[in-house]
Design a protein around this motif. Sequence first.
Motif, PDB file in Angstrom:
ATOM      1  N   ILE A  52       0.842  -1.196   0.000  1.00  0.00           N
ATOM      2  CA  ILE A  52       0.000   0.000   0.000  1.00  0.00           C
ATOM      3  C   ILE A  52       0.877   1.247   0.000  1.00  0.00           C
ATOM      4  CG2 ILE A  52      -1.640   1.329   1.404  1.00  0.00           C
ATOM      5  CD1 ILE A  52      -2.813  -1.391   2.292  1.00  0.00           C
ATOM      6  N   GLU A  53       0.468   2.234  -0.782  1.00  0.00           N
ATOM      7  CA  GLU A  53       1.185   3.503  -0.855  1.00  0.00           C
ATOM      8  C   GLU A  53       1.394   4.078   0.553  1.00  0.00           C
ATOM      9  OE1 GLU A  53       3.158   6.691  -2.130  1.00  0.00           O
ATOM     10  OE2 GLU A  53       2.394   5.179  -3.550  1.00  0.00           O
ATOM     11  N   PRO A  54       2.638   4.466   0.899  1.00  0.00           N
ATOM     12  CA  PRO A  54       2.897   4.976   2.257  1.00  0.00           C
ATOM     13  C   PRO A  54       2.005   6.157   2.648  1.00  0.00           C
ATOM     14  CG  PRO A  54       4.967   4.482   1.159  1.00  0.00           C
ATOM     15  CD  PRO A  54       3.888   4.308   0.121  1.00  0.00           C
ATOM     16  N   ASP A  55       1.656   7.011   1.690  1.00  0.00           N
ATOM     17  CA  ASP A  55       0.799   8.155   2.013  1.00  0.00           C
ATOM     18  C   ASP A  55      -0.625   7.725   2.369  1.00  0.00           C
ATOM     19  OD1 ASP A  55       2.904   9.849   1.563  1.00  0.00           O
ATOM     20  OD2 ASP A  55       2.271  10.456  -0.451  1.00  0.00           O
ATOM     21  N   LEU A  56      -1.025   6.535   1.930  1.00  0.00           N
ATOM     22  CA  LEU A  56      -2.361   6.036   2.216  1.00  0.00           C
ATOM     23  C   LEU A  56      -2.415   5.223   3.505  1.00  0.00           C
ATOM     24  CD1 LEU A  56      -3.447   4.834  -1.356  1.00  0.00           C
ATOM     25  CD2 LEU A  56      -4.403   6.772  -0.090  1.00  0.00           C
ATOM     26  N   TYR A  57      -1.303   4.638   3.885  1.00  0.00           N
ATOM     27  CA  TYR A  57      -1.281   3.711   5.016  1.00  0.00           C
ATOM     28  C   TYR A  57      -1.900   4.286   6.289  1.00  0.00           C
ATOM     29  CZ  TYR A  57       0.417   0.664   8.708  1.00  0.00           C
ATOM     30  OH  TYR A  57       0.492  -0.142   9.811  1.00  0.00           O
ATOM     31  N   PRO A  58      -1.637   5.567   6.655  1.00  0.00           N
ATOM     32  CA  PRO A  58      -2.195   6.077   7.920  1.00  0.00           C
ATOM     33  C   PRO A  58      -3.716   6.108   7.969  1.00  0.00           C
ATOM     34  CG  PRO A  58      -0.407   7.496   7.148  1.00  0.00           C
ATOM     35  CD  PRO A  58      -0.733   6.554   6.031  1.00  0.00           C
ATOM     36  N   TYR A  59      -4.371   5.997   6.820  1.00  0.00           N
ATOM     37  CA  TYR A  59      -5.829   6.090   6.789  1.00  0.00           C
ATOM     38  C   TYR A  59      -6.518   4.742   7.009  1.00  0.00           C
ATOM     39  CZ  TYR A  59      -4.895  10.733   4.944  1.00  0.00           C
ATOM     40  OH  TYR A  59      -4.445  12.017   4.784  1.00  0.00           O
ATOM     41  N   ILE A  60      -5.761   3.656   7.079  1.00  0.00           N
ATOM     42  CA  ILE A  60      -6.345   2.358   7.374  1.00  0.00           C
ATOM     43  C   ILE A  60      -6.740   2.334   8.848  1.00  0.00           C
ATOM     44  CG2 ILE A  60      -5.969  -0.133   7.434  1.00  0.00           C
ATOM     45  CD1 ILE A  60      -3.874   0.251   5.236  1.00  0.00           C
ATOM     46  N   GLU A  61      -8.017   2.103   9.136  1.00  0.00           N
ATOM     47  CA  GLU A  61      -8.514   2.172  10.511  1.00  0.00           C
ATOM     48  C   GLU A  61      -8.723   0.806  11.147  1.00  0.00           C
ATOM     49  OE1 GLU A  61     -12.075   4.465  10.459  1.00  0.00           O
ATOM     50  OE2 GLU A  61     -11.051   6.357  10.008  1.00  0.00           O
ATOM     51  N   GLY A  62      -9.092  -0.195  10.333  1.00  0.00           N
ATOM     52  CA  GLY A  62      -9.469  -1.488  10.886  1.00  0.00           C
ATOM     53  C   GLY A  62      -8.449  -2.570  10.602  1.00  0.00           C
ATOM     54  N   SER A  63      -8.907  -3.823  10.706  1.00  0.00           N
ATOM     55  CA  SER A  63      -8.011  -4.970  10.574  1.00  0.00           C
ATOM     56  C   SER A  63      -8.505  -5.993   9.549  1.00  0.00           C
ATOM     57  CB  SER A  63      -7.850  -5.658  11.934  1.00  0.00           C
ATOM     58  OG  SER A  63      -9.118  -6.055  12.455  1.00  0.00           O
ATOM     59  N   THR A  64      -9.432  -5.597   8.675  1.00  0.00           N
ATOM     60  CA  THR A  64     -10.026  -6.571   7.761  1.00  0.00           C
ATOM     61  C   THR A  64      -9.261  -6.684   6.448  1.00  0.00           C
ATOM     62  OG1 THR A  64     -11.474  -4.954   6.698  1.00  0.00           O
ATOM     63  CG2 THR A  64     -12.319  -6.036   8.671  1.00  0.00           C
ATOM     64  N   ASP A  65      -9.398  -7.850   5.825  1.00  0.00           N
ATOM     65  CA  ASP A  65      -8.876  -8.028   4.482  1.00  0.00           C
ATOM     66  C   ASP A  65      -9.602  -7.124   3.480  1.00  0.00           C
ATOM     67  OD1 ASP A  65     -11.270  -9.406   4.764  1.00  0.00           O
ATOM     68  OD2 ASP A  65     -10.538 -11.288   3.943  1.00  0.00           O
ATOM     69  N   SER A  66     -10.872  -6.847   3.741  1.00  0.00           N
ATOM     70  CA  SER A  66     -11.656  -6.010   2.824  1.00  0.00           C
ATOM     71  C   SER A  66     -11.099  -4.598   2.740  1.00  0.00           C
ATOM     72  CB  SER A  66     -13.115  -5.952   3.291  1.00  0.00           C
ATOM     73  OG  SER A  66     -13.703  -7.231   3.307  1.00  0.00           O
ATOM     74  N   GLU A  67     -10.722  -4.027   3.882  1.00  0.00           N
ATOM     75  CA  GLU A  67     -10.174  -2.670   3.872  1.00  0.00           C
ATOM     76  C   GLU A  67      -8.804  -2.640   3.212  1.00  0.00           C
ATOM     77  OE1 GLU A  67      -9.757   1.161   6.869  1.00  0.00           O
ATOM     78  OE2 GLU A  67      -9.634  -0.867   7.704  1.00  0.00           O
ATOM     79  N   VAL A  68      -7.998  -3.656   3.436  1.00  0.00           N
ATOM     80  CA  VAL A  68      -6.696  -3.740   2.769  1.00  0.00           C
ATOM     81  C   VAL A  68      -6.881  -3.806   1.255  1.00  0.00           C
ATOM     82  CG1 VAL A  68      -4.673  -5.230   2.409  1.00  0.00           C
ATOM     83  CG2 VAL A  68      -5.456  -4.712   4.734  1.00  0.00           C
ATOM     84  N   LEU A  69      -7.866  -4.570   0.792  1.00  0.00           N
ATOM     85  CA  LEU A  69      -8.129  -4.656  -0.643  1.00  0.00           C
ATOM     86  C   LEU A  69      -8.510  -3.284  -1.196  1.00  0.00           C
ATOM     87  CD1 LEU A  69      -8.158  -6.859  -2.840  1.00  0.00           C
ATOM     88  CD2 LEU A  69     -10.596  -7.170  -2.381  1.00  0.00           C
ATOM     89  N   PHE A  70      -9.300  -2.522  -0.456  1.00  0.00           N
ATOM     90  CA  PHE A  70      -9.678  -1.167  -0.851  1.00  0.00           C
ATOM     91  C   PHE A  70      -8.442  -0.278  -1.003  1.00  0.00           C
ATOM     92  CE2 PHE A  70     -11.730   2.957   0.898  1.00  0.00           C
ATOM     93  CZ  PHE A  70     -11.914   3.461  -0.381  1.00  0.00           C
ATOM     94  N   PHE A  71      -7.550  -0.308  -0.017  1.00  0.00           N
ATOM     95  CA  PHE A  71      -6.383   0.562  -0.078  1.00  0.00           C
ATOM     96  C   PHE A  71      -5.362   0.092  -1.102  1.00  0.00           C
ATOM     97  CE2 PHE A  71      -8.278   2.467   3.572  1.00  0.00           C
ATOM     98  CZ  PHE A  71      -7.810   3.776   3.557  1.00  0.00           C
ATOM     99  N   LEU A  72      -5.348  -1.189  -1.407  1.00  0.00           N
ATOM    100  CA  LEU A  72      -4.546  -1.649  -2.538  1.00  0.00           C
ATOM    101  C   LEU A  72      -5.094  -1.086  -3.841  1.00  0.00           C
ATOM    102  CD1 LEU A  72      -3.891  -5.393  -1.597  1.00  0.00           C
ATOM    103  CD2 LEU A  72      -2.163  -3.590  -1.821  1.00  0.00           C
ATOM    104  N   ALA A  73      -6.417  -1.100  -4.000  1.00  0.00           N
ATOM    105  CA  ALA A  73      -7.021  -0.535  -5.203  1.00  0.00           C
ATOM    106  C   ALA A  73      -6.726   0.958  -5.316  1.00  0.00           C
ATOM    107  CB  ALA A  73      -8.532  -0.794  -5.200  1.00  0.00           C
ATOM    108  N   LEU A  74      -6.796   1.689  -4.198  1.00  0.00           N
ATOM    109  CA  LEU A  74      -6.427   3.102  -4.215  1.00  0.00           C
ATOM    110  C   LEU A  74      -4.969   3.274  -4.628  1.00  0.00           C
ATOM    111  CD1 LEU A  74      -8.231   4.215  -0.938  1.00  0.00           C
ATOM    112  CD2 LEU A  74      -8.695   5.159  -3.212  1.00  0.00           C
ATOM    113  N   THR A  75      -4.103   2.420  -4.119  1.00  0.00           N
ATOM    114  CA  THR A  75      -2.682   2.469  -4.462  1.00  0.00           C
ATOM    115  C   THR A  75      -2.465   2.268  -5.955  1.00  0.00           C
ATOM    116  OG1 THR A  75      -1.994   1.702  -2.279  1.00  0.00           O
ATOM    117  CG2 THR A  75      -0.453   1.322  -4.086  1.00  0.00           C
ATOM    118  N   PHE A  76      -3.237   1.357  -6.555  1.00  0.00           N
ATOM    119  CA  PHE A  76      -3.047   1.008  -7.952  1.00  0.00           C
ATOM    120  C   PHE A  76      -3.884   1.863  -8.905  1.00  0.00           C
ATOM    121  CE2 PHE A  76      -1.927  -3.350  -6.127  1.00  0.00           C
ATOM    122  CZ  PHE A  76      -0.565  -3.106  -6.218  1.00  0.00           C
ATOM    123  N   GLY A  77      -4.428   2.975  -8.421  1.00  0.00           N
ATOM    124  CA  GLY A  77      -5.052   3.928  -9.332  1.00  0.00           C
ATOM    125  C   GLY A  77      -6.555   3.915  -9.393  1.00  0.00           C
TER     126      GLY A  77
END
Length: 273
Positions: free
Chosen positions: A125-150
Motif C-alpha cells: 500500500i502507498e505509504p501516504d495512504l497507510y495512515p488512513y487504514i482504521e481497521g483490521s479486515t482483508d476487505s479494507e486492505v483490498l480497498f487501499f490496494l485498489a487506491l494504491t493502484f489507481g
Amino acid sequence: MAYSGDPILAEDLLFKPEHSLIDQSLHSHLGATTTNGDGFGVGWYGLGETPAVFKGIDPAWNDENLREVASQVSTHLLFAHIRASTGSAVQRSNSHPFRHENWLWMHNGCIEGFERMKRDLVFAIEPDLYPYIEGSTDSEVLFFLALTFGLREDPLGAVGRAVGLVEHLARQYGIDAPVQMSAATTDGVTVWAFRYSSEGKTRSLFYSTEISRLRSLHPEVEALQRFGMTARLVVSEPIRDLPGAWNEMPEGSAAIVREGRDDIVPFVPLGAT
C-alpha cells in the motif's frame, strides 16, 4: 446493496422491501451465513462531495438509531452492508462501507490465507495512504490496494491489479483460490460492482431491471412508483420476489452504473505493476 438514481429515503431501501437488507441480516437466503449480525454500515452522498458514513457493531435488525436515520436521510447514491465476520474483530472500524476522501468501498467474501499474506499486502500500500487504514479486515486492505493502484483514475484496472497481487502472493505461499469477492465502489457519481473468485464460484450478485420495464410488467406494484426512472440497484440477493426484476451478474464480470448508461464488462485480475 448499492443504490443509484433519483433521491429516495433510505428506509425505502433498507426497511420497506419484503426481503430488505435488514431482513437479510437475520434470514439471508444466498449468503455464506444465514445470520449477518456482526455489525452494519450505511454510506451516502448528500450536499458535499465527501459521503457520510453511519456504522455500528450491533446487529442491523436491533439498531433503533439506524431506523431513525433511515427515516430522514434522502440520497441519490447509497451503499449499505451487513457483516458476518470471517475472523477479524467486531468493531466499528471493521464495518463496511469503508471511506477515503470521496470514495466508498464494500466487499462480501474473503482473502483466504490473509493472515499469512497480510504483511506483504499492507507493505504494498502507498505509504501516504497507510495512515488512513482504521481497521483490521482483508476487505479494507483490498480497498487501499485498489487506491494504491489507481482507483481514482482507472477503477476497473485498479481493482484488477489489487486482485492480481493477492493471487500472485497466494501462489508464492501455496494458497489455492485466495479471492472470494463480490464488491462495489463509488466516487459519488458512478458505481462499479465486481463479481469474481479465484475458483470461479463467486457469491451471488444481482442488478435490477430498468424501472420503466418493471412498471410495465407490474403496474400493480405501488412501491415501484417511489423509484425514479434512472434508479438502479446492485444487491447480493434480491430484496423483493418480483419476476423480471433481477438479473444475476455473470462470473468474472464488473458492472458500471452511471446516469443514462449501464455496462457489464469482463473482469480479469491483472499483473500488479
